[in-house]
Design an enzyme around this catalytic site. Structure first.
Site, PDB file in Angstrom:
ATOM      1  N   CYS A 283     -21.978  10.533   0.782  1.00 25.71           N
ATOM      2  CA  CYS A 283     -22.628   9.947  -0.393  1.00 25.71           C
ATOM      3  C   CYS A 283     -24.050   9.485  -0.081  1.00 25.71           C
ATOM      4  CB  CYS A 283     -21.792   8.784  -0.911  1.00 25.71           C
ATOM      5  SG  CYS A 283     -21.446   7.550   0.360  1.00 25.71           S
TER       6      CYS A 283
ATOM      7  N   LYS B  44      -4.389   5.303  -3.495  1.00 25.66           N
ATOM      8  CA  LYS B  44      -4.208   6.713  -3.843  1.00 25.66           C
ATOM      9  C   LYS B  44      -5.342   7.506  -3.199  1.00 25.66           C
ATOM     10  CE  LYS B  44      -5.624   9.633  -6.528  1.00 25.66           C
ATOM     11  NZ  LYS B  44      -5.559  10.788  -5.589  1.00 25.66           N
TER      12      LYS B  44
ATOM     13  N   GLU C 191     -18.022   2.809  -5.959  1.00 32.31           N
ATOM     14  CA  GLU C 191     -18.952   3.377  -4.968  1.00 32.31           C
ATOM     15  C   GLU C 191     -19.096   4.845  -5.336  1.00 32.31           C
ATOM     16  OE1 GLU C 191     -20.415   1.540  -2.774  1.00 32.31           O
ATOM     17  OE2 GLU C 191     -19.203  -0.270  -2.793  1.00 32.31           O
TER      18      GLU C 191
ATOM     19  N   GLU D 273     -26.586  15.583  -7.793  1.00 34.53           N
ATOM     20  CA  GLU D 273     -26.059  15.530  -6.429  1.00 34.53           C
ATOM     21  C   GLU D 273     -25.503  16.910  -6.041  1.00 34.53           C
ATOM     22  OE1 GLU D 273     -22.365  13.313  -5.936  1.00 34.53           O
ATOM     23  OE2 GLU D 273     -23.197  12.348  -4.170  1.00 34.53           O
TER      24      GLU D 273
HETATM   25  P1  NAD Z   1     -13.753  12.402  -7.571  1.00 34.53           P
HETATM   26  O1  NAD Z   1     -14.281  11.367  -8.473  1.00 34.53           O
HETATM   27  O2  NAD Z   1     -13.425  13.729  -8.142  1.00 34.53           O
HETATM   28  O3  NAD Z   1     -12.404  11.920  -6.836  1.00 34.53           O
HETATM   29  C1  NAD Z   1     -12.350  10.703  -6.145  1.00 34.53           C
HETATM   30  C2  NAD Z   1     -10.956  10.123  -6.273  1.00 34.53           C
HETATM   31  O4  NAD Z   1     -10.683   9.860  -7.644  1.00 34.53           O
HETATM   32  C3  NAD Z   1      -9.834  11.067  -5.798  1.00 34.53           C
HETATM   33  O5  NAD Z   1      -8.829  10.327  -5.149  1.00 34.53           O
HETATM   34  C4  NAD Z   1      -9.290  11.621  -7.106  1.00 34.53           C
HETATM   35  O6  NAD Z   1      -7.949  12.031  -7.017  1.00 34.53           O
HETATM   36  C5  NAD Z   1      -9.429  10.425  -8.011  1.00 34.53           C
HETATM   37  N1  NAD Z   1      -9.439  10.733  -9.446  1.00 34.53           N
HETATM   38  C6  NAD Z   1      -9.760  11.907 -10.038  1.00 34.53           C
HETATM   39  N2  NAD Z   1      -9.647  11.789 -11.376  1.00 34.53           N
HETATM   40  C7  NAD Z   1      -9.245  10.523 -11.633  1.00 34.53           C
HETATM   41  C8  NAD Z   1      -8.970   9.784 -12.810  1.00 34.53           C
HETATM   42  N3  NAD Z   1      -9.064  10.345 -14.019  1.00 34.53           N
HETATM   43  N4  NAD Z   1      -8.604   8.501 -12.692  1.00 34.53           N
HETATM   44  C9  NAD Z   1      -8.514   7.912 -11.484  1.00 34.53           C
HETATM   45  N5  NAD Z   1      -8.760   8.564 -10.323  1.00 34.53           N
HETATM   46  C10 NAD Z   1      -9.124   9.849 -10.394  1.00 34.53           C
HETATM   47  O7  NAD Z   1     -14.808  12.502  -6.405  1.00 34.53           O
HETATM   48  P2  NAD Z   1     -14.913  13.618  -5.288  1.00 34.53           P
HETATM   49  O8  NAD Z   1     -15.705  14.739  -5.815  1.00 34.53           O
HETATM   50  O9  NAD Z   1     -13.588  13.919  -4.726  1.00 34.53           O
HETATM   51  O10 NAD Z   1     -15.751  12.821  -4.177  1.00 34.53           O
HETATM   52  C11 NAD Z   1     -17.077  13.043  -3.953  1.00 34.53           C
HETATM   53  C12 NAD Z   1     -17.919  12.027  -4.693  1.00 34.53           C
HETATM   54  O11 NAD Z   1     -17.672  10.747  -4.127  1.00 34.53           O
HETATM   55  C13 NAD Z   1     -19.401  12.270  -4.524  1.00 34.53           C
HETATM   56  O12 NAD Z   1     -20.036  12.082  -5.751  1.00 34.53           O
HETATM   57  C14 NAD Z   1     -19.827  11.208  -3.527  1.00 34.53           C
HETATM   58  O13 NAD Z   1     -21.186  10.852  -3.610  1.00 34.53           O
HETATM   59  C15 NAD Z   1     -18.908  10.085  -3.884  1.00 34.53           C
HETATM   60  N6  NAD Z   1     -18.759   9.163  -2.756  1.00 34.53           N
HETATM   61  C16 NAD Z   1     -19.375   7.948  -2.831  1.00 34.53           C
HETATM   62  C17 NAD Z   1     -19.297   7.051  -1.771  1.00 34.53           C
HETATM   63  C18 NAD Z   1     -20.008   5.718  -1.815  1.00 34.53           C
HETATM   64  O14 NAD Z   1     -19.756   4.875  -0.945  1.00 34.53           O
HETATM   65  N7  NAD Z   1     -20.889   5.471  -2.778  1.00 34.53           N
HETATM   66  C19 NAD Z   1     -18.584   7.397  -0.622  1.00 34.53           C
HETATM   67  C20 NAD Z   1     -17.970   8.649  -0.580  1.00 34.53           C
HETATM   68  C21 NAD Z   1     -18.063   9.516  -1.656  1.00 34.53           C
END
Ligand code: NAD
Length: 541
Positions: free
Chosen positions: A311, A204, A277, A409
């Site tokens: 990230c 997803k 992650e 962040e």
């Molecule tokens: P997010 O958590 O809002 O969304 C990430 C994913 O989770 C999306 O596909 C979203 O649709 C899904 N999601 C949202 N609510 C959900 C739920 N209740 N259950 C299951 N899935 C759900 O994150 P974001 O703001 O879109 O992404 C940015 C974040 O990701 C930042 O904090 C960044 O640091 C982190 N990130 C980490 C890494 C790593 O390797 N550590 C890499 C990239 C991004």
């Protein structure tokens, strides 16, 4: 293209989402987007289509299906059926798909660079990082899957009498939930080791970037992946996350720490494994003997790659007081000349933020910091004259603990710079965070660099590089300490997490129990003697 030193006009761009004209889609067309959307399985009860708005211009890019829990069930069933045969397919054949994918992604890179830029608004050089990343991970697991998966002979319980092997069996169907910031890398590089290990995958992707993931899937099918094995469901995380976790056998999540907690709770309830992650607030430390120009270069890459929506990007910059003024002067001069644009070429230094929500988060944190006394050394302005969500690369000084930007962040092009006096002090400050994802140390003395790195509490530490050295060392694990995550991607851990370890032992000659005619007391004496002996025999202990 606009450079930072040109002043923004006061008019704000109209945010109405009109259709992006085909001539601004680069190598893509509206028909191409329709083809990609057709890869999504449909259960018949999907909601009205969702839209992708291109952040670089604010124009409507394309529409795609709004998946339901029933869509997820359909996708998991299809993948599970295909997985049975895939798990039986020889590992060399599975690995060959990855190697063909490696070649194809490099050949088709212009189209995917256009698509990633259109979906995210990022600069083309940041989009290319994704292509290179996917190629490296595909090659790595194509070549090394067998070494990691085995079977590996292990020392048996009784030397000569027990033969033992460690096998790794696929989990079944792996669920992947990925974010929008690196939509190709984050969607595909976690799927590749899962697939080569013999699993099916249901992914997803983020709501904002489904087409990049679908493009990645289409290319995998072109490389020879069985059609139903890898499924993509599109829609909202809050609606599709739970059914996905409920029906898959492992969940690999990349996203925010808050959502990671929700995912971990649901995985725990089902007793399935998960890898998380998550976010970071990554420090960079410039020691007194660092090569100044290289460190400034590194800071610019570390802070502003992908407009800071990375990230592992640097948000806290600590510079030794003896070089602080010279360092900051050079940094500010360079940052203030950076060019901003999202056009489909390699000209711009930095692209757009990816959404209104990101823009609001960055603006709110900077305004709060300034109101509490932080100084903007360069940047600090929204640039609607370039595109609706552009924000200048920004260097702040005087950030203190009462400001949100100090510890939370930002995920944007903003860095807080401050001087330090001693190594002890800066290590304490670097470690004073609930996150522990990435860090960067700059010094002319490699031994000192490694020693300081070992005292920083982050999953990756780059000496004389910002983030790319550890990230691209795909033979080594990558992930976070503390609230930055659980589990690792890359290396052995990045593939073994998608497997169940199975130990098979064959016993010959005598049982591991008292042989017939030997009493338990005598057996215990015999065993104690044998165990005492084994302690001294190299190769058997
Ligand atoms: P997010 O958590 O809002 O969304 C990430 C994913 O989770 C999306 O596909 C979203 O649709 C899904 N999601 C949202 N609510 C959900 C739920 N209740 N259950 C299951 N899935 C759900 O994150 P974001 O703001 O879109 O992404 C940015 C974040 O990701 C930042 O904090 C960044 O640091 C982190 N990130 C980490 C890494 C790593 O390797 N550590 C890499 C990239 C991004």
């Amino acid at each position: 293209m606009v450079t930072m030193s040109e002043s923004p006009p006061t008019t704000v761009i109209d945010m109405g989402a009109h259709q992006l004209p085909e001539e601004e889609m680069g190598s893509l067309t509206s028909e191409r987007f329709r083809q990609l959307a057709e890869l999504v399985p449909l259960a018949g009860d999907e909601g009205p289509d969702l839209q992708v708005v291109s952040p670089g211009t604010g124009s409507l890019l394309a529409e795609y299906p709004h998946g339901s829990p029933a869509t997820v069930s359909k996708a998991v069933k299809r993948s599970r059926r295909a997985q049975q045969e895939w798990a039986e397919t020889d590992l060399t054949e599975r690995a060959a798909v990855l190697m063909r994918y490696h070649d194809l992604i490099l050949s088709y890179r212009e189209e995917i660079l256009d698509l990633v830029q259109l979906e995210t608004g990022k600069a083309r050089k940041s989009a290319f990082e994704e292509v290179a990343d996917v190629a490296m991970v595909a090659r790595y697991y194509a070549v090394n899957a067998e070494r990691h998966l085995g079977p590996h002979p292990r020392k048996g319980a009784l030397p000569g009498l027990t033969s033992t092997w460690e096998h790794h069996r696929p989990k079944g169907v792996v669920g992947i939930i990925s974010p929008w910031n690196y939509p190709l890398s984050m969607a595909i590089t976690d799927a590749l080791p899962a697939l080569v290990a013999g699993n099916g995958v249901v992914l997803k992707p983020d709501q904002q970037t489904p087409f990049t993931a679908l493009w990645g899937l289409e290319l995998l099918q072109k490389a020879g992946l069985p059609l139903d094995l890898f499924q993509i469901v599109t829609g909202k995380g809050s609606e599709l996350g739970t059914p996905l976790i409920d029906q898959t056998d492992f969940i690999a999540f990349t996203g925010s720490t808050n959502t990671g907690r929700i995912v971990a709770r649901q995985a725990a309830e089902r007793l399935i494994g998960c890898s998380l992650e998550l976010g970071g607030k990554n420090p960079m430390i410039v020691l007194a003997d660092a090569h100044l120009e290289s460190a400034v270069d590194g800071a610019i890459r570390g802070c502003f790659a992908n407009a800071g929506q990375l990230c592992i990007s640097i948000e806290r910059l600590y510079v030794h007081q003896s070089i602080y003024d010279r360092f900051v002067k050079r940094l500010v001069a360079r940052v203030s000349r950076m060019s901003l644009d999202a056009s489909l070429d390699f000209e711009a230094d930095m692209g757009s933020l990816s959404s209104r929500a990101q823009l609001e988060k960055v603006e709110t944190q900077v305004l709060d910091a300034v109101a509490r006394g932080a100084r903007v050394l360069t940047g600090g302005r929204h640039r609607p004259d370039i595109g609706p969500y552009f924000y200048e690369p920004t260097v702040l000084e005087g950030v203190s603990e009462d400001m949100e930007i100090c510890c939370e962040e930002t995920f944007g092009p903003v860095v807080a710079v401050s001087p330090f006096e001693s190594v002890e002090e800066v290590i304490d400050r670097a470690n004073d965070s609930r996150y522990g994802l990435n860090a960067s140390i700059w010094t002319s003395d490699i031994e000192v660099g490694r020693e300081v790195a070992g005292r920083v509490q982050t999953g990756t530490v780059n000496v004389n590089e910002a983030y790319a050295a550890t990230w691209a060392s795909v033979d080594a694990p990558m992930g976070g300490f503390k609230e930055s995550g659980l589990g690792r991607r890359h290396g052995a851990e990045g593939i073994l997490k998608y497997t169940e370890a199975q130990t098979i032992s064959v016993q010959r000659g005598m049982p591991i129990a008292s042989p017939p005619g030997v009493g338990e007391k005598d057996f215990s004496e015999l065993m104690s003697g044998a165990l005492r002996l084994l302690r001294w025999i190299p190769g058997l202990r």
